[in-house]
Scaffold this active site. Structure first.
Site, PDB file in Angstrom:
ATOM      1  N   ASP A 140      -1.836  -1.828  10.069  1.00  0.00           N
ATOM      2  CA  ASP A 140      -2.094  -1.883   8.625  1.00  0.00           C
ATOM      3  C   ASP A 140      -2.640  -3.228   8.161  1.00  0.00           C
ATOM      4  OD1 ASP A 140      -1.127   0.702   8.370  1.00  0.00           O
ATOM      5  OD2 ASP A 140       0.898   0.058   7.826  1.00  0.00           O
ATOM      6  N   LYS A 192       0.845  -1.217   0.000  1.00  0.00           N
ATOM      7  CA  LYS A 192       0.000   0.000   0.000  1.00  0.00           C
ATOM      8  C   LYS A 192       0.863   1.243   0.000  1.00  0.00           C
ATOM      9  CE  LYS A 192       1.083   1.267   4.333  1.00  0.00           C
ATOM     10  NZ  LYS A 192       1.844   2.447   4.661  1.00  0.00           N
ATOM     11  N   SER A 223       2.749  -6.432   7.367  1.00  0.00           N
ATOM     12  CA  SER A 223       1.307  -6.495   7.605  1.00  0.00           C
ATOM     13  C   SER A 223       0.630  -7.324   6.519  1.00  0.00           C
ATOM     14  CB  SER A 223       0.701  -5.095   7.605  1.00  0.00           C
ATOM     15  OG  SER A 223       1.307  -4.313   8.599  1.00  0.00           O
TER      16      SER A 223
HETATM   17  O1  C5P Z   1       0.710  -1.222  14.391  1.00  0.00           O
HETATM   18  P1  C5P Z   1       2.105  -1.574  14.047  1.00  0.00           P
HETATM   19  O2  C5P Z   1       2.659  -2.660  14.928  1.00  0.00           O
HETATM   20  O3  C5P Z   1       2.322  -1.870  12.609  1.00  0.00           O
HETATM   21  O4  C5P Z   1       2.958  -0.289  14.348  1.00  0.00           O
HETATM   22  C1  C5P Z   1       4.364  -0.299  14.375  1.00  0.00           C
HETATM   23  C2  C5P Z   1       4.875   0.875  15.184  1.00  0.00           C
HETATM   24  O5  C5P Z   1       4.586   2.091  14.496  1.00  0.00           O
HETATM   25  C3  C5P Z   1       4.237   1.022  16.529  1.00  0.00           C
HETATM   26  O6  C5P Z   1       4.905   0.263  17.491  1.00  0.00           O
HETATM   27  C4  C5P Z   1       4.382   2.518  16.799  1.00  0.00           C
HETATM   28  O7  C5P Z   1       5.700   2.805  17.209  1.00  0.00           O
HETATM   29  C5  C5P Z   1       4.224   3.095  15.407  1.00  0.00           C
HETATM   30  N1  C5P Z   1       2.844   3.544  15.136  1.00  0.00           N
HETATM   31  C6  C5P Z   1       2.366   4.692  15.763  1.00  0.00           C
HETATM   32  N2  C5P Z   1       1.091   5.115  15.505  1.00  0.00           N
HETATM   33  C7  C5P Z   1       0.308   4.448  14.619  1.00  0.00           C
HETATM   34  C8  C5P Z   1       0.783   3.287  13.961  1.00  0.00           C
HETATM   35  C9  C5P Z   1       2.063   2.868  14.239  1.00  0.00           C
HETATM   36  O8  C5P Z   1       3.066   5.318  16.555  1.00  0.00           O
HETATM   37  N3  C5P Z   1      -0.927   4.910  14.376  1.00  0.00           N
END
Ligand code: C5P
Length: 321
Positions: free
Chosen positions: A162, A32, A129
Site C-alpha cells: 500500500d 485509505k 504504509s
Molecule cells: O505488503 P504488505 O507488507 O503491507 O502486506 C502485509 C501482509 O498482508 C503480507 O505479508 C501478506 O500476508 C498480506 N498480503 C497478501 N496479499 C496482498 C497484500 C498483502 O497476502 N496482495
C-alpha cells in the site's frame, strides 16, 4: 521539533521547499479505504493477487524529518496507540529511511523522525504504509536527493503493497498485490464516517483466514459499474458498488463488526464496508448532515471505540514545510 506548525507550502509533484528554522521537513500522508477489494488465490510468494480501487481519505499521519548524525536513523511516535509500536529497525518508517539512504550509498545521511499518528494503528487504513510513504518523501527532500515520484513509488513497493498509493493519493486502481497503480477519474467529494475498534487486526491474519475459508478461487475482477460510479460523483451509485472480499474473513475474526455494519446501514448510511483488512468500518453517506448524524449515532451506540467524519478523496503524501 514541533508537529503543530501551520502549513506553508504543499506540493509534491512540483516540490517547492520551504524550510523551517532547524532544517526540518514536514510531510502529511493520508489513510485509505478500499472501495473495492477483489482478492484472488494466494500466490507462490505468499501474497494474494488482487484488484482494488483505493480512495485516500482525510485522516492523516504527520512526519517531521530533522537532520541526524551520519548513520543515525531514529524515531519517536505519538498519537493514540502509538506506544504499542516498536520504534526500532523493524518500524516501516525507519526501514523506509534506510532503504532510501542505501539507494544513494552515502554514509553521511542520517535522520531524526517524529511521527504523529492520526490514522488508526492496525486498522486496515494503511497507517504503517503511510508512514513509510511520508518518510520516503520527507527524507528525499531533507537530503536533497534527485528522486522522481516514480522513483519513490518503486522504492515504496519494496516496503509494502500500500506504500505507493500513500504517495499517490486521490483515487486509483491497484493491481498485482496492490502496488501497481493507475489513477482513477473521480468526481465530487464523498462524505464518510469511519468507526474505529478498540483493538486492531493483523493483515496477515485476515489473509490467512481468507485462505482458510476457501475464498479467492478465481481471478480477481472489478465489479461492473464501479468506475462509472466514481466518475458520476453520485454517492448512491458508489455505495452500490462497494465490495471487500476480505470482509467475510474480518467478520469471522470479529463477528461484532457485522452488527456495527448493520447499525450504520439502519441509521442512514448508503453503504457500509470493512476498510481493507479491518477492523475499521467505513460508512458512505449522502452528504455532510447525514454524516454528522451518523457519526453521533455510531459514537453513542457502544459498538465501536469512536467514530469520525472523514472526506475523500484526499491528496497523497505532501510537503507542508
Ligand atoms: O505488503 P504488505 O507488507 O503491507 O502486506 C502485509 C501482509 O498482508 C503480507 O505479508 C501478506 O500476508 C498480506 N498480503 C497478501 N496479499 C496482498 C497484500 C498483502 O497476502 N496482495
Amino acid at each position: 521539533m514541533s508537529l503543530d506548525k501551520s502549513p506553508h507550502s504543499c506540493s509534491v509533484q512540483n516540490v517547492t521547499r520551504t524550510w523551517d528554522g532547524n532544517g526540518a521537513v514536514h510531510v502529511r500522508v493520508p489513510g485509505k479505504i478500499n472501495l473495492v477489494l477483489a482478492v484472488g488465490p494466494r500466490r507462490d510468494d505468499g501474497y494474494h493477487e488482487l484488484v482494488t480501487v483505493f480512495q485516500a481519505v482525510g485522516l492523516y499521519d504527520d512526519i517531521v524529518a530533522e537532520p541526524g548524525e551520519p548513520g543515525e536513523f531514529s524515531l519517536t511516535m505519538r498519537g493514540e496507540g502509538s506506544e504499542e509500536l516498536a520504534v526500532d529497525e523493524t518500524n516501516l518508517a525507519i526501514r523506509a529511511a534506510r532503504l532510501l539512504a542505501d539507494e544513494f550509498r552515502s554514509p553521511k545521511l542520517g535522520v531524526r523522525l517524529a511521527i504523529r499518528k492520526g490514522i488508526p494503528i492496525a486498522g486496515g487504513m494503511a497507517g504503517g504504509s503511510a508512514d513509510a510513504a511520508g518518510t520516503l518523501l520527507a527524507c528525499s527532500v531533507l537530503w536533497d536527493l534527485d528522486t522522481s515520484p516514480d522513483d519513490l513509488r518503486d522504492l515504496g513497493a519494496e516496503l509494502g503493497s500500500d506504500v505507493p498509493f500513500g504517495l499517490m493519493g486521490g483515487c486509483a486502481v491497484g493491481t498485482g498485490r496492490g502496488e501497481r497503480l493507475t489513477p482513477a477519474l473521480v468526481r465530487g467529494r464523498y462524505q464518510w464516517v469511519f468507526a474505529f475498534a478498540d483493538e486492531g487486526l493483523s493483515t496477515p491474519a485476515v489473509f490467512r483466514q481468507f485462505d482458510e475459508l476457501g475464498l479467492g478461487t478465481g481471478a480477481p475482477q472489478l465489479p461492473n459499474g464501479i468506475m462509472a460510479a466514481l466518475a458520476s460523483g453520485d454517492p448512491r451509485a458508489l455505495a452500490a458498488s462497494l465490495r471487500n472480499d476480505l470482509q467475510p474473513a474480518a467478520l469471522a475474526l470479529r463477528p461484532e463488526l457485522g452488527e456495527l455494519l448493520d447499525f450504520g446501514l439502519a441509521h442512514g448510511a448508503l453503504g457500509a464496508v470493512v476498510s481493507g483488512s479491518g477492523p475499521t468500518c467505513g460508512f458512505l453517506t449522502a452528504g455532510e448532515s447525514q454524516a454528522i448524524d451518523l457519526s453521533g449515532d455510531l459514537t453513542a451506540n457502544g459498538l465501536c471505540r469512536s467514530a469520525r467524519r472523514v472526506v475523500g478523496p484526499a491528496p497523497g503524501a505532501r510537503l507542508l514545510s
